[in-house]
Scaffold this active site. Structure first.
Site, PDB file in Angstrom:
ATOM      1  N   ASP A  32      81.373  13.517   4.577  1.00  0.00           N
ATOM      2  CA  ASP A  32      82.257  12.344   4.571  1.00  0.00           C
ATOM      3  C   ASP A  32      82.766  12.091   5.995  1.00  0.00           C
ATOM      4  O   ASP A  32      82.893  13.027   6.782  1.00  0.00           O
ATOM      5  CB  ASP A  32      83.452  12.565   3.631  1.00  0.00           C
ATOM      6  CG  ASP A  32      83.996  11.263   3.070  1.00  0.00           C
ATOM      7  OD1 ASP A  32      83.840  11.010   1.864  1.00  0.00           O
ATOM      8  OD2 ASP A  32      84.572  10.471   3.865  1.00  0.00           O
ATOM      9  N   VAL A  58      77.224   9.479   7.771  1.00  0.00           N
ATOM     10  CA  VAL A  58      75.852   9.693   7.292  1.00  0.00           C
ATOM     11  C   VAL A  58      74.892   8.580   7.733  1.00  0.00           C
ATOM     12  O   VAL A  58      73.699   8.658   7.477  1.00  0.00           O
ATOM     13  CB  VAL A  58      75.781   9.896   5.755  1.00  0.00           C
ATOM     14  CG1 VAL A  58      76.614  11.081   5.328  1.00  0.00           C
ATOM     15  CG2 VAL A  58      76.174   8.652   4.988  1.00  0.00           C
ATOM     16  N   LYS A 110      62.823  13.453   0.830  1.00  0.00           N
ATOM     17  CA  LYS A 110      61.362  13.527   1.032  1.00  0.00           C
ATOM     18  C   LYS A 110      60.984  14.883   1.645  1.00  0.00           C
ATOM     19  O   LYS A 110      60.062  15.548   1.187  1.00  0.00           O
ATOM     20  CB  LYS A 110      60.956  12.376   1.961  1.00  0.00           C
ATOM     21  CG  LYS A 110      59.484  12.299   2.251  1.00  0.00           C
ATOM     22  CD  LYS A 110      59.192  10.979   2.966  1.00  0.00           C
ATOM     23  CE  LYS A 110      57.765  10.961   3.453  1.00  0.00           C
ATOM     24  NZ  LYS A 110      57.680  11.016   4.906  1.00  0.00           N
ATOM     25  N   ARG A 111      61.756  15.292   2.646  1.00  0.00           N
ATOM     26  CA  ARG A 111      61.448  16.567   3.327  1.00  0.00           C
ATOM     27  C   ARG A 111      61.538  17.755   2.365  1.00  0.00           C
ATOM     28  O   ARG A 111      60.690  18.638   2.352  1.00  0.00           O
ATOM     29  CB  ARG A 111      62.440  16.745   4.482  1.00  0.00           C
ATOM     30  CG  ARG A 111      62.209  17.991   5.325  1.00  0.00           C
ATOM     31  CD  ARG A 111      63.422  18.273   6.180  1.00  0.00           C
ATOM     32  NE  ARG A 111      64.593  18.612   5.370  1.00  0.00           N
ATOM     33  CZ  ARG A 111      65.852  18.528   5.797  1.00  0.00           C
ATOM     34  NH1 ARG A 111      66.118  18.095   7.011  1.00  0.00           N
ATOM     35  NH2 ARG A 111      66.857  18.876   5.005  1.00  0.00           N
ATOM     36  N   TYR A 150      78.603  -6.081   1.444  1.00  0.00           N
ATOM     37  CA  TYR A 150      78.519  -5.037   0.410  1.00  0.00           C
ATOM     38  C   TYR A 150      77.360  -5.333  -0.545  1.00  0.00           C
ATOM     39  O   TYR A 150      76.503  -4.486  -0.773  1.00  0.00           O
ATOM     40  CB  TYR A 150      79.855  -5.005  -0.334  1.00  0.00           C
ATOM     41  CG  TYR A 150      79.991  -3.921  -1.379  1.00  0.00           C
ATOM     42  CD1 TYR A 150      80.048  -2.569  -1.020  1.00  0.00           C
ATOM     43  CD2 TYR A 150      80.108  -4.240  -2.732  1.00  0.00           C
ATOM     44  CE1 TYR A 150      80.206  -1.583  -1.984  1.00  0.00           C
ATOM     45  CE2 TYR A 150      80.278  -3.254  -3.695  1.00  0.00           C
ATOM     46  CZ  TYR A 150      80.323  -1.920  -3.324  1.00  0.00           C
ATOM     47  OH  TYR A 150      80.487  -0.937  -4.274  1.00  0.00           O
ATOM     48  N   THR A 180      84.880   1.272 -12.064  1.00  0.00           N
ATOM     49  CA  THR A 180      85.319   2.572 -12.577  1.00  0.00           C
ATOM     50  C   THR A 180      86.728   2.847 -12.060  1.00  0.00           C
ATOM     51  O   THR A 180      87.069   2.455 -10.946  1.00  0.00           O
ATOM     52  CB  THR A 180      84.344   3.673 -12.112  1.00  0.00           C
ATOM     53  OG1 THR A 180      83.075   3.418 -12.705  1.00  0.00           O
ATOM     54  CG2 THR A 180      84.800   5.052 -12.519  1.00  0.00           C
TER      55      THR A 180
HETATM   56  P1  NAD Z   1      85.724   5.426  -2.096  1.00  0.00           P
HETATM   57  O1  NAD Z   1      86.002   4.455  -1.017  1.00  0.00           O
HETATM   58  O2  NAD Z   1      86.857   6.103  -2.764  1.00  0.00           O
HETATM   59  O3  NAD Z   1      84.739   6.566  -1.571  1.00  0.00           O
HETATM   60  C1  NAD Z   1      83.720   6.339  -0.654  1.00  0.00           C
HETATM   61  C2  NAD Z   1      83.634   7.553   0.272  1.00  0.00           C
HETATM   62  O4  NAD Z   1      82.561   7.363   1.203  1.00  0.00           O
HETATM   63  C3  NAD Z   1      84.904   7.746   1.103  1.00  0.00           C
HETATM   64  O5  NAD Z   1      85.312   9.086   1.044  1.00  0.00           O
HETATM   65  C4  NAD Z   1      84.478   7.361   2.519  1.00  0.00           C
HETATM   66  O6  NAD Z   1      85.240   7.993   3.504  1.00  0.00           O
HETATM   67  C5  NAD Z   1      83.015   7.768   2.489  1.00  0.00           C
HETATM   68  N1  NAD Z   1      82.187   7.081   3.483  1.00  0.00           N
HETATM   69  C6  NAD Z   1      82.101   5.735   3.705  1.00  0.00           C
HETATM   70  N2  NAD Z   1      81.231   5.487   4.706  1.00  0.00           N
HETATM   71  C7  NAD Z   1      80.766   6.695   5.122  1.00  0.00           C
HETATM   72  C8  NAD Z   1      79.843   7.094   6.118  1.00  0.00           C
HETATM   73  N3  NAD Z   1      79.238   6.209   6.898  1.00  0.00           N
HETATM   74  N4  NAD Z   1      79.595   8.409   6.269  1.00  0.00           N
HETATM   75  C9  NAD Z   1      80.208   9.332   5.494  1.00  0.00           C
HETATM   76  N5  NAD Z   1      81.089   9.004   4.527  1.00  0.00           N
HETATM   77  C10 NAD Z   1      81.360   7.709   4.347  1.00  0.00           C
HETATM   78  O7  NAD Z   1      84.807   4.654  -3.149  1.00  0.00           O
HETATM   79  P2  NAD Z   1      84.341   5.107  -4.627  1.00  0.00           P
HETATM   80  O8  NAD Z   1      84.993   4.218  -5.591  1.00  0.00           O
HETATM   81  O9  NAD Z   1      84.456   6.571  -4.763  1.00  0.00           O
HETATM   82  O10 NAD Z   1      82.812   4.679  -4.558  1.00  0.00           O
HETATM   83  C11 NAD Z   1      81.782   5.648  -4.342  1.00  0.00           C
HETATM   84  C12 NAD Z   1      80.431   4.950  -4.441  1.00  0.00           C
HETATM   85  O11 NAD Z   1      80.282   4.342  -5.714  1.00  0.00           O
HETATM   86  C13 NAD Z   1      80.222   3.842  -3.407  1.00  0.00           C
HETATM   87  O12 NAD Z   1      78.879   3.880  -2.964  1.00  0.00           O
HETATM   88  C14 NAD Z   1      80.464   2.586  -4.192  1.00  0.00           C
HETATM   89  O13 NAD Z   1      79.767   1.485  -3.671  1.00  0.00           O
HETATM   90  C15 NAD Z   1      79.949   2.979  -5.571  1.00  0.00           C
HETATM   91  N6  NAD Z   1      80.587   2.164  -6.620  1.00  0.00           N
HETATM   92  C16 NAD Z   1      81.849   2.456  -7.041  1.00  0.00           C
HETATM   93  C17 NAD Z   1      82.443   1.666  -8.011  1.00  0.00           C
HETATM   94  C18 NAD Z   1      83.810   1.963  -8.549  1.00  0.00           C
HETATM   95  O14 NAD Z   1      84.267   1.221  -9.415  1.00  0.00           O
HETATM   96  N7  NAD Z   1      84.483   3.005  -8.126  1.00  0.00           N
HETATM   97  C19 NAD Z   1      81.754   0.550  -8.527  1.00  0.00           C
HETATM   98  C20 NAD Z   1      80.497   0.271  -8.032  1.00  0.00           C
HETATM   99  C21 NAD Z   1      79.907   1.095  -7.093  1.00  0.00           C
END
Ligand code: NAD
Ligand code: UDP
Length: 320
Positions: A32, A58, A110-111, A150, A180
């Site tokens: 993270d 990442v 893949k790796r 997004y 969620t």
């Molecule tokens: P969140 O913002 O609480 O968590 C996302 C995490 O990713 C954070 O800890 C952030 O610091 C980390 N992050 C962001 N960019 C990063 C990077 N470049 N490198 C490393 N870490 C990085 O969001 P969430 O609700 O936990 O969502 C998690 C995933 O689920 C996301 O991909 C989101 O698009 C997807 N999602 C969530 C929901 C929902 O309702 N919660 C709905 C649709 C999709």
């Protein structure tokens, strides 16, 4: 003991998933960059000897060569802001993590011949014209608006998954997550349930955007996490896109009324401009999840909200 990578581990879903996977005696490596995640979310398992945390973006290619990321069995790629407030604040990072970040994780898969679940979103359907939305629906996304970073970032993330599945025959799965929630959402996350519950408990105005007739379908976090783990396990989900959500649809105004009632709040409901491109109706068709994973959400909205409200009361210091 499996070696599992979770990107976005300090976020809402990532931290819940890490807890579950550690409880099942897996070795978890969490990545993270704390862009929206919080150190606080890691506290309950940071000292677990089976957990390793690496602070890294990442989207950077060097993630592939990390010493700890060797011989990986499974990757859950969650890193990405998810709240409209946050992804619109850093649109280029949002695109990068869902495209280049996804490619980096796919290269590790893949790796190491690892399985990978990519967290996509119901936002790939944009402002949908059909209801409920099933996986074959191609969506109605505006490329020229504040949500595009997004929506289109996630759509391109899915394309990377498609290519790695078809070209390299990897065990890749795409979960399209619908809204969620739980008390794990930051109070300042900006998403509707965290806003409404926080406002109702603090006695502040409950801020409905638009006239509140737009709908969403909310899934409690435990149900979503269960579905993600089932997807990872199930080989019939390889090369599939699967909606994960709860089809109990509610308008935003009715949600405000329900939260006001469940919190016994004296807060007023106030109306504010609707953000641009805010989807009017959203509800998942979850037949595919039921068919392939045998999964259905178990926690209804009222039950999930009561759990959320109880935990927010403690979080906000209104109850011990
Ligand atoms: P969140 O913002 O609480 O968590 C996302 C995490 O990713 C954070 O800890 C952030 O610091 C980390 N992050 C962001 N960019 C990063 C990077 N470049 N490198 C490393 N870490 C990085 O969001 P969430 O609700 O936990 O969502 C998690 C995933 O689920 C996301 O991909 C989101 O698009 C997807 N999602 C969530 C929901 C929902 O309702 N919660 C709905 C649709 C999709
Ligand atoms: N919303 C609202 N008041 C708020 C926050 C959100 O009325 O304080 C509305 C928002 O306009 C949208 C719905 O609630 O119609 C869900 O918003 P959220 O940001 O939680 O997620 P989205 O599904 O839009 O990504």
């Amino acid at each position: 003991m499996k070696k599992i990578v979770i990107t976005g581990v300090a976020g809402f879903l990532g931290s819940h998933l890490a807890k579950e996977l550690l409880a099942k005696k897996n070795k978890v490596i969490g990545l993270d960059n704390f862009s929206t995640g919080k150190k606080h979310n890691l506290i309950s398992f940071l000292s677990n000897p089976d957990f390793t945390f690496i602070e890294i973006d990442v989207s950077m290619e060097k993630v592939i060569g990390l010493e700890d990321l060797k011989d990986i069995d499974e990757i859950y790629h969650l890193a990405s802001p998810a709240s409209p407030t946050f992804y619109q604040k850093s649109p280029f990072d949002t695109i990068a993590v869902n495209t280049i970040g996804t490619k980096n994780m796919l290269d590790i898969a893949k790796r190491d011949n690892a399985k990978l679940v990519y967290l996509s979103t119901s936002e790939v359907y944009g402002d949908p014209e059909i209801h409920p939305q099933h996986e074959d629906y191609k969506g109605c996304v505006n490329t020229w608006g504040p949500r595009a970073c997004y929506d289109e970032g996630k759509r391109l993330g899915e394309v990377f998954c498609y290519l790695y599945y078809h070209l390299f025959n990897l065990k890749i799965k795409v979960a399209r997550i619908f809204n969620t929630y739980s008390a794990g959402l930051r109070n300042d996350d900006g998403r509707v349930i965290s806003n409404f519950v926080t406002q109702a408990l603090k006695g502040e105005n409950i801020t409905v955007y638009g006239d509140g007739t737009q709908t969403r379908s909310f899934c409690y976090v435990d149900d979503t996490i269960e579905a993600l783990m089932l997807m990872m396990e199930n080989d019939n989900a390889n090369g599939e896109i699967i909606n994960i959500g709860n089809s109990e649809e509610i308008s935003v105004l009715n949600l405000a009324n329900l939260i006001q009632k469940l919190t016994n709040s004296s807060s007023l409901i106030t109306f504010h401009p609707l953000p641009k491109d805010d989807p009017k109706q959203r509800c998942p068709n979850t037949n595919k999840a039921k068919q392939i994973l045998g999964w259905e959400p178990k926690i209804n909205l009222k039950e999930g909200l009561l759990k959320t409200i109880k935990a927010y009361r403690i979080k906000l210091g209104f109850e011990c």
